[in-house]
Write a protein that holds these residues in place. Structure first.
Motif, PDB file in Angstrom:
ATOM      1  N   TYR A  90       0.838  -1.206   0.000  1.00  0.00           N
ATOM      2  CA  TYR A  90       0.000   0.000   0.000  1.00  0.00           C
ATOM      3  C   TYR A  90       0.875   1.259   0.000  1.00  0.00           C
ATOM      4  N   SER A  94       0.592   4.007  -2.924  1.00  0.00           N
ATOM      5  CA  SER A  94       0.055   5.328  -2.580  1.00  0.00           C
ATOM      6  C   SER A  94       1.123   6.415  -2.543  1.00  0.00           C
ATOM      7  N   VAL A 101       1.853   4.958   6.933  1.00  0.00           N
ATOM      8  CA  VAL A 101       0.828   3.934   6.695  1.00  0.00           C
ATOM      9  C   VAL A 101       0.614   3.122   7.962  1.00  0.00           C
ATOM     10  N   THR A 109      -9.875  -3.526   2.391  1.00  0.00           N
ATOM     11  CA  THR A 109      -9.872  -3.202   0.969  1.00  0.00           C
ATOM     12  C   THR A 109      -9.937  -4.476   0.144  1.00  0.00           C
ATOM     13  N   LEU A 112      -6.413  -5.876  -3.319  1.00  0.00           N
ATOM     14  CA  LEU A 112      -5.168  -6.576  -3.072  1.00  0.00           C
ATOM     15  C   LEU A 112      -5.293  -8.036  -3.457  1.00  0.00           C
ATOM     16  N   TYR A 125      -0.945  -4.733  -4.275  1.00  0.00           N
ATOM     17  CA  TYR A 125      -2.016  -3.766  -4.013  1.00  0.00           C
ATOM     18  C   TYR A 125      -2.076  -2.802  -5.191  1.00  0.00           C
ATOM     19  N   ASP A 127      -3.815   0.743  -6.443  1.00  0.00           N
ATOM     20  CA  ASP A 127      -4.488   1.948  -5.966  1.00  0.00           C
ATOM     21  C   ASP A 127      -5.482   2.412  -7.031  1.00  0.00           C
TER      22      ASP A 127
END
Length: 141
Positions: A90, A94, A101, A109, A112, A125, A127
């Motif tokens: 993540y 991101s 994080v 979520t 993933l 993952y 985004d």
């Protein structure tokens, strides 16, 4: 396409920048021991992380430090590695620092995908908007 159509460089933030036939794509790379995993997406920022499930990592100390945030509810070594690889993936997707994080509460979520290869756990993952999310394809070499 030939190998000369592919360019991989280090970006200003240290993240890899991948270009295929002159088109920039999102890319993430992770390694542990002699195991390397890479992921890319033409559409969305992507992050990948790999951990050795047989690692001697001091997960208890790390878990306790972030038990009121991203690692809340993690009670086993296996659960720790699932959440840890997600945090790393993540952060890469991101662009947030890993420590930021880990300091945030975990938000479930669907963006993933986990894959276990031998004793290695890989988390990818993406985004993206949940409605447009497509599970990443994993190719073993």
């Amino acid at each position: 396409m030939t190998v000369t159509d592919i360019s991989l460089q280090k970006g200003d933030n240290g993240a890899p920048q991948l270009s295929i036939s002159g088109t920039n794509v999102y890319c993430s790379i992770s390694h542990k021991n002699n195991f390397v995993v890479a992921a890319y997406s033409a559409e969305y920022p992507i992050g990948v992380d790999v951990e050795n499930l047989e690692s001697d990592k001091d997960y208890l100390r790390i878990r306790e430090h972030y038990s009121n945030a991203f690692l809340h509810g993690v009670t086993t070594k296996e659960a720790f590695f699932y959440r840890w690889t997600l945090a790393e993936a993540y952060a890469k997707a991101s662009g947030q620092p890993l420590l930021e994080v880990l300091a945030q509460p975990f938000e479930p979520t669907d963006n993933l995908h986990y894959t276990t290869i031998s004793n290695f756990l890989v988390c990818t993952y993406v985004d993206s908007n949940k409605d447009k999310f497509q599970r990443p394809k994993v190719i073993l070499l």
